[in-house]
Every structure is written in C-alpha cells, then in structure tokens.
Design an enzyme around this catalytic site. Structure first.
Site, PDB file in Angstrom:
ATOM      1  N   GLY A  10       1.080  -1.611   0.033  1.00  0.00           N
ATOM      2  CA  GLY A  10       0.291   0.012  -0.203  1.00  0.00           C
ATOM      3  C   GLY A  10       1.247   1.492   0.326  1.00  0.00           C
ATOM      4  CG  ASP A  31      -1.320  -5.816   0.265  1.00  0.00           C
ATOM      5  OD1 ASP A  31      -0.557  -4.594   1.067  1.00  0.00           O
ATOM      6  OD2 ASP A  31      -1.665  -5.569  -0.259  1.00  0.00           O
ATOM      7  CG  ASN A  32      -6.310  -7.877   0.596  1.00  0.00           C
ATOM      8  OD1 ASN A  32      -5.605  -6.794   0.638  1.00  0.00           O
ATOM      9  ND2 ASN A  32      -7.294  -8.139   1.515  1.00  0.00           N
ATOM     10  N   GLY A  36      -3.424  -2.269  -1.997  1.00  0.00           N
ATOM     11  CA  GLY A  36      -2.102  -2.314  -2.436  1.00  0.00           C
ATOM     12  C   GLY A  36      -2.148  -2.447  -3.990  1.00  0.00           C
ATOM     13  CB  VAL A  57      -4.175 -10.259   8.530  1.00  0.00           C
ATOM     14  CG1 VAL A  57      -2.301  -9.226   7.900  1.00  0.00           C
ATOM     15  CG2 VAL A  57      -5.226  -8.694   7.687  1.00  0.00           C
ATOM     16  CE  LYS A  89     -16.359 -11.562   8.297  1.00  0.00           C
ATOM     17  NZ  LYS A  89     -16.142 -12.408   7.672  1.00  0.00           N
ATOM     18  N   GLY A 100      -0.976 -12.750  17.379  1.00  0.00           N
ATOM     19  CA  GLY A 100      -0.556 -14.510  18.003  1.00  0.00           C
ATOM     20  C   GLY A 100       1.063 -14.712  16.862  1.00  0.00           C
ATOM     21  CE1 TYR A 143      -9.029   2.928   8.826  1.00  0.00           C
ATOM     22  CE2 TYR A 143      -8.921   5.504   9.826  1.00  0.00           C
ATOM     23  CZ  TYR A 143      -8.226   4.092   9.310  1.00  0.00           C
ATOM     24  OH  TYR A 143      -7.192   4.483   8.976  1.00  0.00           O
ATOM     25  NE  ARG A 184      -6.213   8.275   1.714  1.00  0.00           N
ATOM     26  CZ  ARG A 184      -4.744   7.274   1.990  1.00  0.00           C
ATOM     27  NH1 ARG A 184      -5.106   7.006   3.572  1.00  0.00           N
ATOM     28  NH2 ARG A 184      -4.550   5.750   1.650  1.00  0.00           N
TER      29      ARG A 184
HETATM   30  P1  NAD Z   1      -3.742   1.473   1.822  1.00  0.00           P
HETATM   31  O1  NAD Z   1      -4.932   1.420   1.336  1.00  0.00           O
HETATM   32  O2  NAD Z   1      -3.037   2.443   0.874  1.00  0.00           O
HETATM   33  O3  NAD Z   1      -2.809   0.301   2.831  1.00  0.00           O
HETATM   34  C1  NAD Z   1      -3.097  -0.204   3.500  1.00  0.00           C
HETATM   35  C2  NAD Z   1      -2.504  -1.362   2.455  1.00  0.00           C
HETATM   36  O4  NAD Z   1      -3.177  -2.777   3.564  1.00  0.00           O
HETATM   37  C3  NAD Z   1      -2.364  -2.632   0.955  1.00  0.00           C
HETATM   38  O5  NAD Z   1      -2.135  -2.327   0.360  1.00  0.00           O
HETATM   39  C4  NAD Z   1      -4.198  -3.373   0.903  1.00  0.00           C
HETATM   40  O6  NAD Z   1      -3.993  -4.227  -0.112  1.00  0.00           O
HETATM   41  C5  NAD Z   1      -3.290  -3.737   2.325  1.00  0.00           C
HETATM   42  N1  NAD Z   1      -4.158  -5.136   2.802  1.00  0.00           N
HETATM   43  C6  NAD Z   1      -5.962  -4.273   3.765  1.00  0.00           C
HETATM   44  N2  NAD Z   1      -6.824  -5.449   3.680  1.00  0.00           N
HETATM   45  C7  NAD Z   1      -5.979  -5.857   4.314  1.00  0.00           C
HETATM   46  C8  NAD Z   1      -6.393  -7.812   4.176  1.00  0.00           C
HETATM   47  N3  NAD Z   1      -7.183  -8.017   4.656  1.00  0.00           N
HETATM   48  N4  NAD Z   1      -5.229  -8.267   4.252  1.00  0.00           N
HETATM   49  C9  NAD Z   1      -3.702  -8.194   3.843  1.00  0.00           C
HETATM   50  N5  NAD Z   1      -3.722  -6.426   3.523  1.00  0.00           N
HETATM   51  C10 NAD Z   1      -4.872  -6.318   3.398  1.00  0.00           C
HETATM   52  O7  NAD Z   1      -3.434   2.769   3.063  1.00  0.00           O
HETATM   53  P2  NAD Z   1      -2.204   3.309   3.991  1.00  0.00           P
HETATM   54  O8  NAD Z   1      -2.669   5.478   3.957  1.00  0.00           O
HETATM   55  O9  NAD Z   1      -1.067   2.849   3.058  1.00  0.00           O
HETATM   56  O10 NAD Z   1      -2.984   3.136   4.804  1.00  0.00           O
HETATM   57  C11 NAD Z   1      -1.606   2.087   6.121  1.00  0.00           C
HETATM   58  C12 NAD Z   1      -2.156   2.053   7.201  1.00  0.00           C
HETATM   59  O11 NAD Z   1      -2.506   3.054   8.117  1.00  0.00           O
HETATM   60  C13 NAD Z   1      -3.582   1.225   7.707  1.00  0.00           C
HETATM   61  O12 NAD Z   1      -3.743   0.258   8.901  1.00  0.00           O
HETATM   62  C14 NAD Z   1      -4.426   2.875   8.421  1.00  0.00           C
HETATM   63  O13 NAD Z   1      -5.065   2.124   8.848  1.00  0.00           O
HETATM   64  C15 NAD Z   1      -3.266   3.650   8.612  1.00  0.00           C
HETATM   65  N6  NAD Z   1      -3.432   5.005   8.677  1.00  0.00           N
HETATM   66  C16 NAD Z   1      -3.126   5.881   7.426  1.00  0.00           C
HETATM   67  C17 NAD Z   1      -3.347   7.280   7.644  1.00  0.00           C
HETATM   68  C18 NAD Z   1      -2.599   7.664   6.348  1.00  0.00           C
HETATM   69  O14 NAD Z   1      -3.206   9.298   6.231  1.00  0.00           O
HETATM   70  N7  NAD Z   1      -2.728   7.163   5.284  1.00  0.00           N
HETATM   71  C19 NAD Z   1      -3.447   7.623   8.241  1.00  0.00           C
HETATM   72  C20 NAD Z   1      -4.062   6.597   9.792  1.00  0.00           C
HETATM   73  C21 NAD Z   1      -3.583   5.859   9.759  1.00  0.00           C
HETATM   74  N1  UDP Z   2     -12.718  16.537   1.412  1.00  0.00           N
HETATM   75  C1  UDP Z   2     -13.159  17.466   0.645  1.00  0.00           C
HETATM   76  N2  UDP Z   2     -12.509  17.372  -0.881  1.00  0.00           N
HETATM   77  C2  UDP Z   2     -12.653  15.857  -1.033  1.00  0.00           C
HETATM   78  C3  UDP Z   2     -12.209  15.040   0.151  1.00  0.00           C
HETATM   79  C4  UDP Z   2     -11.897  15.046   0.728  1.00  0.00           C
HETATM   80  O1  UDP Z   2     -13.368  17.901   0.490  1.00  0.00           O
HETATM   81  O2  UDP Z   2     -12.002  15.331  -2.456  1.00  0.00           O
HETATM   82  C5  UDP Z   2     -12.627  16.385   3.031  1.00  0.00           C
HETATM   83  C6  UDP Z   2     -13.044  15.324   3.506  1.00  0.00           C
HETATM   84  O3  UDP Z   2     -14.512  15.807   3.738  1.00  0.00           O
HETATM   85  C7  UDP Z   2     -12.363  15.866   4.936  1.00  0.00           C
HETATM   86  C8  UDP Z   2     -11.112  16.120   5.109  1.00  0.00           C
HETATM   87  O4  UDP Z   2     -11.206  17.022   2.961  1.00  0.00           O
HETATM   88  O5  UDP Z   2     -13.173  17.084   6.104  1.00  0.00           O
HETATM   89  C9  UDP Z   2     -10.383  15.041   4.604  1.00  0.00           C
HETATM   90  O6  UDP Z   2     -11.133  13.422   4.248  1.00  0.00           O
HETATM   91  P1  UDP Z   2     -10.115  12.601   3.857  1.00  0.00           P
HETATM   92  O7  UDP Z   2     -11.532  11.849   3.328  1.00  0.00           O
HETATM   93  O8  UDP Z   2      -9.449  12.892   3.227  1.00  0.00           O
HETATM   94  O9  UDP Z   2      -9.831  12.051   5.241  1.00  0.00           O
HETATM   95  P2  UDP Z   2     -10.387  12.035   6.867  1.00  0.00           P
HETATM   96  O10 UDP Z   2     -11.860  12.167   6.686  1.00  0.00           O
HETATM   97  O11 UDP Z   2     -10.803   9.975   6.957  1.00  0.00           O
HETATM   98  O12 UDP Z   2      -9.591  12.779   7.912  1.00  0.00           O
END
Ligand code: NAD
Ligand code: UDP
Length: 319
Positions: A10, A31-32, A36, A57, A89, A100, A143, A184
């Site tokens: 990801g 990764d699934n 990603g 996972v 899940k 585990g 979430y 996002r």
């Molecule tokens: P992303 O969606 O790009 O990456 C998530 C990855 O997890 C992907 O590669 C996806 O294929 C894999 N995945 C999802 N479900 C799975 C499963 N059941 N089994 C195996 N792989 C699985 O998101 P990201 O932005 O890289 O976020 C990574 C982690 O960081 C997440 O846990 C997310 O909640 C956390 N996080 C990210 C942000 C952010 O702003 N990017 C903020 C807060 C928390």
């Molecule tokens: N948002 C927006 N326009 C977009 C996408 C998101 O105004 O095209 C807003 C959304 O409503 C939120 C903020 O931007 O208030 C951040 O959204 P994002 O989905 O990036 O992250 P999160 O809400 O999970 O913090």
C-alpha cells in the site's frame, strides 16, 4: 532483522518496506492487494532480502520474524466503507492473528492506529490521553471502532501475555504512491487540479486537518518501533493545521494552476477539526516532522505528473 510489513504493497507500507531494506533488514511484505499495488513495490522485487506474500491477515500465518508492522487495512473512507464488515474483520481478526504471531515467536509488533480513534474530537489539539468522541453506529465506525478495538487487543495481549507492543496513532498522511482515485482529499485535489477540473470541497471547507508528508511519518514509525518500552499510544502527525479551503489554495500554488471550487455535501460524521499534540513523540522518540505542507505537496504533485497517463477519475467518499 527479519521484519514483516502487513499492507506492505500500500501507500505507507511500500515506503516502509523500502526504508527497512535500505537499513539492511530482510523484509516480508504481506498484502491481499485490496488497495495495494504491485507497482508500489515492483522496484523491490529484485532485492534478495525482499519477499512478497499474497495473504489476507484475517487468516493466520506462520512466519519466523523479529518485528511486525501491522498496516493492513484500507485507509481511505471510500475504500474502508466499500465492504465495512471486511474492514472490521481486518482490524479485529487481522490484529488478533498478528498478535498471535508476535506472541508465538516473541516478535515486537507495531499497530498502525489512527487519529480516527478520537472521532469528532471535543478537545483540541488531541493528546493521547483523550478518550475520543466516536459514533459507534455510523458509516465511519467500521474503521474508527475497528481501530479502537485493535488498540484494545494490543493492550490486552501486552498485559495478559507480555507481548512487546507499539501503537502509532497516525494523522492524515500524504505523498507519492497514494492511489490517484483514492478519494482522500490531497490526492483528489491534486488530480483535479492537474486535470483542470473543479476541486470538490465537502461542506463549507472550514473543517481542519493536519497533513504529514510520508517520509516524516515513516521515520516516526521506525523510531517508535525501535524505542524500548513505549507501550502507550503515540501520536504521529504534522501539527500544522489547515482548513480544507486553505488546502485547496495550497494545492493551486503547488500545481501552479488556476482552480475553481465545487462545493458538495459533507459526508456523515466527518470530523470538524483535527490536529495532533506531538509532545509525547518529541519527548520519547526525539521526532518531529521536517517537511512542511508546500514542500510535500510539490513532491506529491511531481509524482502525479509523472504518472499522469494513468490518472483516473477522483472519487467521492460516499457510495
Ligand atoms: P492503503 O490503503 O494504501 O494501504 C493498506 C494496505 O493494506 C493495502 O496494500 C491493502 O491491499 C492492504 N490490505 C487491506 N486489507 C488487507 C487484508 N485483510 N489483508 C492483507 N492486506 C490488506 O493505506 P495507507 O494509507 O498506506 O494506510 C496504511 C495503514 O496506516 C492503515 O492501517 C491505515 O489505517 C493507517 N493510517 C493511515 C493514514 C494515512 O493518512 N495514510 C492515517 C491513519 C492511519
Ligand atoms: N474532502 C473534501 N474533498 C474531497 C475529499 C475530502 O473536501 O475531495 C474533505 C473530507 O470531507 C474531510 C477532509 O477533506 O473533511 C479529509 O478527508 P480525507 O478523506 O482525506 O480524510 P479523513 O476524513 O479520513 O481525515
């Protein structure tokens, strides 16, 4: 060390795999491929210390590892709301399986938690001792509550079984390798600006977020993992706070485009404000972000420009 990164294909996971390989570790990327992509890690496949495992996972896995970074979980609202039961899940069964594994092989485990555990916060900025303001039956709860339960599991495995845990509460992070149609706000705005489309602001755009550049965040994760005996959660994010309207202006500057705004309805339970208090990270890890918004946006814009051929339509966060 041998290190497994779940969600390693990801956005954040692929940067983390890269950094860990650079530091000389053996890395197993698990990764699934829900959100990603192989493209994110294709440049790592030739490295003899890198192994890719297609695995979900929610099923147990047996590996001999020293450290586990548990990042597997879709992070964008549109993706985690696509199949909310699966999101729960992934957060609950996935975290149990990884805990585990950590317990069995005595590995240290870091959970990628989120600022979403604070919900729509009533205190500002958010410190780690704030318990949060979360709707347990809303469209974001798969979430938010999933991640809250994942933290509970981490603490209980630590107290009950002595598992060596780390909990990172990650605030909004952006940078290269975000999916173009991820939904996002940063990727949406950049893609829209580059395509000459209107920037979609949800609500009035007065809600705030704090945006951390990916390299800073990865540095924070690695420091947290490798600092001894930090069992309490640690906020990782950039304390610079921007309204979404201000972000639109910053994206216009970074892309060097005239942009028009289109206002759309605010999604349900969208938090009004968010900004991390990073005192704990500063004190315990000696960490703080170095890259400010305009600089990070420019690097991200360069990435999207280079990948312009496959820029897809940005998406809305509601189905
Ligand atoms: P992303 O969606 O790009 O990456 C998530 C990855 O997890 C992907 O590669 C996806 O294929 C894999 N995945 C999802 N479900 C799975 C499963 N059941 N089994 C195996 N792989 C699985 O998101 P990201 O932005 O890289 O976020 C990574 C982690 O960081 C997440 O846990 C997310 O909640 C956390 N996080 C990210 C942000 C952010 O702003 N990017 C903020 C807060 C928390
Ligand atoms: N948002 C927006 N326009 C977009 C996408 C998101 O105004 O095209 C807003 C959304 O409503 C939120 C903020 O931007 O208030 C951040 O959204 P994002 O989905 O990036 O992250 P999160 O809400 O999970 O913090």
């Amino acid at each position: 060390m041998r290190i497994v990164v779940t969600g390693g294909a990801g956005f954040l996971g692929s940067h983390l795999c890269e950094r860990l390989l650079d530091a000389g570790h053996d890395v197993i990327c698990l990764d699934n491929f829900f959100t990603g992509r192989r493209e994110n890690i294709i440049h790592l496949l030739d490295n003899r210390r890198f192994e890719l495992l297609r695995h979900d996972v929610i099923e147990p896995v047996l590996l001999e590892v020293d450290q586990i970074y548990n990042l597997a979980c879709p992070a964008s609202p549109i993706h985690y709301q696509y199949n909310p039961v699966k999101t729960v899940k992934t957060n609950v069964m996935g975290t149990i399986n990884m805990l585990g594994l950590a317990k069995r092989v005595r590995a240290r485990i870091l959970q990628a938690s989120t600022s979403e555990v604070y919900g729509d916060p009533e205190i500002h900025p958010q410190t780690e001792d704030y318990w949060g303001h979360v709707n347990c039956i809303g469209i974001r709860s798969c979430y938010d509550e999933g991640k809250r339960l994942a933290e509970t599991l981490m603490m209980d495995y630590h107290r009950q079984n002595g598992v060596d845990i780390r909990i990172a509460r990650i605030f909004n992070t952006y940078g290269p390798r975000m999916l173009e149609n991820d939904g996002r706000v940063v990727s949406n705005f950049i893609v829209q600006a580059l395509k000459g489309q209107e920037l979609t602001i949800y609500g009035k755009g007065e809600q705030t977020r704090s945006f951390c550049y990916v390299d800073d965040l990865i540095e924070g994760l690695i420091r947290l993992m490798n600092t001894d005996a930090v069992f309490e959660p640690v906020n990782l994010g950039n304390p610079g706070e921007f309204t979404i309207r201000e972000l639109a202006e910053e994206v216009a500057k970074a892309t060097n485009r005239e942009v028009k705004i289109r206002y759309e309805p605010l999604p349900q339970d969208d938090p009004q404000q968010r900004k991390p208090d990073i005192t704990r990270a500063r004190n315990l890890l000696g960490w703080e972000p170095a890259i400010q918004l305009q600089e990070g946006l420019k690097k991200t814009v360069a990435y999207f420009e280079a990948h312009a051929a496959r820029v897809a339509e940005p998406v809305r966060s509601e189905k």
